[in-house]
Design a protein around this motif. Structure first.
Motif, PDB file in Angstrom:
ATOM      1  N   SER A  59       0.817  -1.209   0.000  1.00  0.00           N
ATOM      2  CA  SER A  59       0.000   0.000   0.000  1.00  0.00           C
ATOM      3  C   SER A  59       0.851   1.259   0.000  1.00  0.00           C
ATOM      4  N   SER A  60       2.116   1.128   0.371  1.00  0.00           N
ATOM      5  CA  SER A  60       3.070   2.226   0.265  1.00  0.00           C
ATOM      6  C   SER A  60       4.428   1.612  -0.056  1.00  0.00           C
ATOM      7  N   ILE A 162      -1.389  -2.586 -12.056  1.00  0.00           N
ATOM      8  CA  ILE A 162      -0.342  -2.526 -11.033  1.00  0.00           C
ATOM      9  C   ILE A 162       0.566  -1.328 -11.289  1.00  0.00           C
ATOM     10  N   ASP A 163       0.931  -1.111 -12.541  1.00  0.00           N
ATOM     11  CA  ASP A 163       1.757   0.045 -12.883  1.00  0.00           C
ATOM     12  C   ASP A 163       1.062   1.341 -12.467  1.00  0.00           C
ATOM     13  N   ARG A 167       2.232   4.113  -9.594  1.00  0.00           N
ATOM     14  CA  ARG A 167       2.365   5.545  -9.883  1.00  0.00           C
ATOM     15  C   ARG A 167       1.530   6.388  -8.918  1.00  0.00           C
ATOM     16  N   GLU A 168       0.398   5.871  -8.505  1.00  0.00           N
ATOM     17  CA  GLU A 168      -0.466   6.611  -7.586  1.00  0.00           C
ATOM     18  C   GLU A 168      -0.023   6.489  -6.133  1.00  0.00           C
ATOM     19  N   LEU A 181      11.057   4.546  -7.328  1.00  0.00           N
ATOM     20  CA  LEU A 181      10.449   3.415  -8.038  1.00  0.00           C
ATOM     21  C   LEU A 181      10.529   3.581  -9.549  1.00  0.00           C
ATOM     22  N   PHE A 182      10.378   4.791 -10.028  1.00  0.00           N
ATOM     23  CA  PHE A 182      10.480   5.061 -11.460  1.00  0.00           C
ATOM     24  C   PHE A 182      11.713   5.921 -11.730  1.00  0.00           C
ATOM     25  N   GLU A 183      12.804   5.579 -11.082  1.00  0.00           N
ATOM     26  CA  GLU A 183      14.034   6.359 -11.149  1.00  0.00           C
ATOM     27  C   GLU A 183      14.546   6.529 -12.566  1.00  0.00           C
TER      28      GLU A 183
END
Length: 194
Positions: A59-60, A162-163, A167-168, A181-183
């Motif tokens: 969840s985080s 999931i993607d 992102r959210e 996470l999206f480095e």
């Protein structure tokens, strides 16, 4: 009652292998301390001073944010059946991003090249201290089995869902720290904007 070791001794390797659950603890210099329970099915002991686990969607993404901020992490196991024992692995952790060559290599070697849907990243811990303690205060429980909800949730979301969830919900910690996470995307965006 506590004993300290510089590495995971053979009897502690056996103890880890018998456990079904572990906890990770991490914190940045300021903000909240995070403690998360995890199943040992995705946990691997690499050698006497390093461990790794395949991290599934949550969840985080507090652990990743804290590791990016300062790297401090503790992993704890506690016996809930059999002889009592608590084992803590202290050290510096880092995230291995799912799109990296290192992730692909470790997935092949350690997980037979299979990542459950929703596998977010890997977390590697270099251990600088191992400590055991009595565990007398830990209640006894009986293992009943693994929960199926994580796989069902991931299947219902699918890869695109999931993607979108990552992102959210997983790009910053509850204290607003970046998780990385999206480095790669962030780097590409910054480079393109320059």
């Amino acid at each position: 009652m506590a004993k300290q070791f510089q590495k995971i001794e053979p009897h502690l390797h056996r103890f880890i292998a018998a456990q079904r659950m572990f906890f990770t603890a991490s914190a940045a210099a300021e903000g909240r301390v995070n403690v998360s329970p995890r199943g040992t099915d995705m946990f691997r002991v690499l050698d006497d001073t390093s461990v790794l686990y395949l991290d599934r969607t949550g969840s985080s993404n507090e652990t990743a944010a804290h590791l990016k901020a300062n790297g401090r992490m503790t992993i704890m196991f506690c016996a809930v059946d059999g002889p009592p024992l608590i084992l803590r692995l202290y050290g510096r952790g880092r995230v291995i991003h799912r799109d990296s060559a290192e992730f692909a290599e470790r997935l092949a070697i350690l997980f037979d090249n299979e990542a459950p849907l929703g596998s977010r990243q890997m977390v590697h811990l270099d251990i600088d201290l191992v400590q055991s303690s009595c565990g007398y205060g830990v209640p006894l429980f009986s293992y009943e089995g693994e929960r199926t909800q994580m796989d069902a949730w991931a299947k219902s979301k699918g890869s695109d869902g999931i993607d979108a969830y990552w992102r959210e919900k997983n790009q910053t910690s509850m204290d607003g720290l970046p998780t990385g996470l999206f480095e790669d995307e962030d780097t590409e965006t910054i480079t393109a904007a320059s």
